[in-house]
Design a protein around this motif. Sequence first.
Motif, short mmCIF file in Angstrom:
data_model
loop_
_atom_site.label_atom_id
_atom_site.label_comp_id
_atom_site.label_asym_id
_atom_site.label_seq_id
_atom_site.Cartn_x
_atom_site.Cartn_y
_atom_site.Cartn_z
N ARG A 126 -13.27 80.75 -113.01
CA ARG A 126 -12.40 81.61 -112.19
C ARG A 126 -12.69 83.02 -112.70
O ARG A 126 -12.12 83.46 -113.69
CB ARG A 126 -10.94 81.21 -112.35
N ILE A 203 -9.51 69.54 -104.86
CA ILE A 203 -8.78 68.27 -104.79
C ILE A 203 -7.48 68.43 -104.02
O ILE A 203 -6.85 67.45 -103.64
CB ILE A 203 -8.48 67.69 -106.20
N ASP A 204 -7.05 69.67 -103.78
CA ASP A 204 -5.70 69.91 -103.24
C ASP A 204 -5.57 69.63 -101.74
O ASP A 204 -4.47 69.46 -101.24
CB ASP A 204 -5.27 71.35 -103.51
N MET A 246 -1.10 66.71 -109.14
CA MET A 246 -1.61 68.06 -108.85
C MET A 246 -1.52 68.38 -107.36
O MET A 246 -1.08 67.56 -106.56
CB MET A 246 -3.05 68.18 -109.33
N GLY A 247 -2.00 69.54 -107.01
CA GLY A 247 -2.02 69.93 -105.60
C GLY A 247 -1.63 71.39 -105.42
O GLY A 247 -1.57 71.89 -104.30
N ARG A 248 -1.31 72.03 -106.52
CA ARG A 248 -0.88 73.44 -106.49
C ARG A 248 0.27 73.61 -105.50
O ARG A 248 1.29 72.97 -105.68
CB ARG A 248 -2.06 74.34 -106.14
N GLU A 303 3.19 69.00 -108.09
CA GLU A 303 3.42 70.05 -109.10
C GLU A 303 4.04 71.31 -108.49
O GLU A 303 4.66 72.09 -109.20
CB GLU A 303 2.13 70.39 -109.85
N HIS A 337 -5.58 66.30 -115.48
CA HIS A 337 -6.96 66.46 -115.03
C HIS A 337 -7.70 65.14 -114.86
O HIS A 337 -8.86 65.15 -114.41
CB HIS A 337 -7.71 67.39 -115.99
N ARG A 340 -8.83 65.02 -111.44
CA ARG A 340 -9.87 65.93 -110.95
C ARG A 340 -11.26 65.49 -111.36
O ARG A 340 -12.23 65.72 -110.65
CB ARG A 340 -9.58 67.33 -111.50
O1 F6P Z 1 -6.80 73.68 -107.40
C1 F6P Z 1 -7.13 72.53 -108.12
C2 F6P Z 1 -6.16 72.33 -109.27
O2 F6P Z 1 -6.53 71.13 -109.94
C3 F6P Z 1 -4.68 72.29 -108.89
O3 F6P Z 1 -4.30 71.06 -108.33
C4 F6P Z 1 -4.02 72.62 -110.19
O4 F6P Z 1 -2.80 73.27 -109.94
C5 F6P Z 1 -4.99 73.58 -110.81
O5 F6P Z 1 -6.24 73.38 -110.19
C6 F6P Z 1 -5.16 73.40 -112.31
O6 F6P Z 1 -6.02 74.41 -112.72
P1 F6P Z 1 -6.75 74.55 -114.13
O7 F6P Z 1 -8.20 74.33 -113.86
O8 F6P Z 1 -6.51 75.95 -114.52
O9 F6P Z 1 -6.19 73.54 -115.05
#
Ligand code: F6P
Length: 419
Positions: A126, A203-204, A246-248, A303, A337, A340
């Motif tokens: 990021r 994944i969201d 997860m899912g933001r 989340e 994670h 993910r």
């Molecule tokens: O956007 C994908 C995601 O896995 C979200 O579901 C979660 O909120 C976020 O990324 C977690 O991010 P990080 O990589 O900073 O742990």
Amino acid sequence: MKIAVLTSGGDSAGMNAVVRAVVRGGILKGCQVWVVREGYEGLVRGNTEAPEPEPAPPAFPDLPPETDGDINLIHNLRFGDGQLLRDGTGDYISGRTLKGRYIVRVGWDDVRGWFSEGGTLIGSARSKAFRTPEGRLAAAYNLIKEGIDALVVCGGDGSLTGADIFRAEWPNLVAKLLSESIITKEQATAHTHLKIVGLVGSIDNDMSMTDLTIGAVTALHRICEAIDNINSTAASHSRAFVLEVMGRHCGWLALLAGVSGGADFIFIPERPPDTESWEDEMCECIQRHREVGKRKTIVIVAEGALDKFLNPIKADYVKDVLTERLGLDTRVTTLGHTQRGGRPCAFDRILPTIQGVEAVQALMEATPDTPSYMIGIQENKITRVPLVDAVAMTRSVADAIEAKEFDKAMSLRDPEFRE
Ligand code: F6P
């Protein structure tokens, strides 16, 4: 055409299949292809070392796989310890060192077998630098320096928003580089336009104008498996489990995991409980389930789940409610994670492969007058939608949720939505 492909933001299963499809689809159509390591960060850093040698010629279709002994050796070494690009001594693609090089020309064999690998082998980040005008100027220069005129970005809504900004700014960036004599007039003339295509890797499943994002189905499988595992231990002890998924800001994973795993109660951001006291509603529902003989209770909390007043609903608080009001022996499991990572399911190999090929096709057909596209899937058909529209509509969903306009948010995500 010279295409670069990068993965950005949170990784998702299927991103490697995207890279593989773009590399191979591009080569088959006569393009040269680069990968950008570490997402936009790699674009900003560029190459500080001398140009690398040309990649090995494709083993396919000229050479059948059985006869490419040397290449297989590299392949086996590279894949032997499961570390792929990182083996502890440096970064490699087909034996070439990548130190000081973020934009790397790749060949057919460099991506062999990638479709079944989890995460993203070219790295993701990021990038803070890319959010600054200076960072984007450096990124533009690094692309122009390599002669690259087309970019495929695979990432979530934030990454595609970045792509959209970069595309819109491109003419100004080129003009600035020219006015500061960083690039020549010939380079500026050859790069008046940057072709960009976005693929949604997340994944969201939170991007508008596509039914599914790459990696969402695999993550759903992971959650579903976790619920199956929890179900047996929960039933053994007659316990309740609160699962945070997860899912933001999007409830897709939570909702569908609940449906596929037989949850008793689900909290998602897009549909906060109607009542002020959702605790009563949840307890009544779970009590009823217990009364008809259920020995286990599963509550799923996205989340980003919210209550009627847009306060977050937290798994630990839900646990306390179940314990104190219903006397249930309750545990919280945060899947984190594990949702993910790991190998993509079949769908998350097929979708990125077809979309990656479509991305190359869209770039080949792009003219300065056509919009930059996001490749999506709608009603089982691969689609091209203007990236700018998809980004704007995704933003509108978030705005509608913030404004408590939940039905509007749902219908923006799904035009078929009925209250
Ligand atoms: O956007 C994908 C995601 O896995 C979200 O579901 C979660 O909120 C976020 O990324 C977690 O991010 P990080 O990589 O900073 O742990």
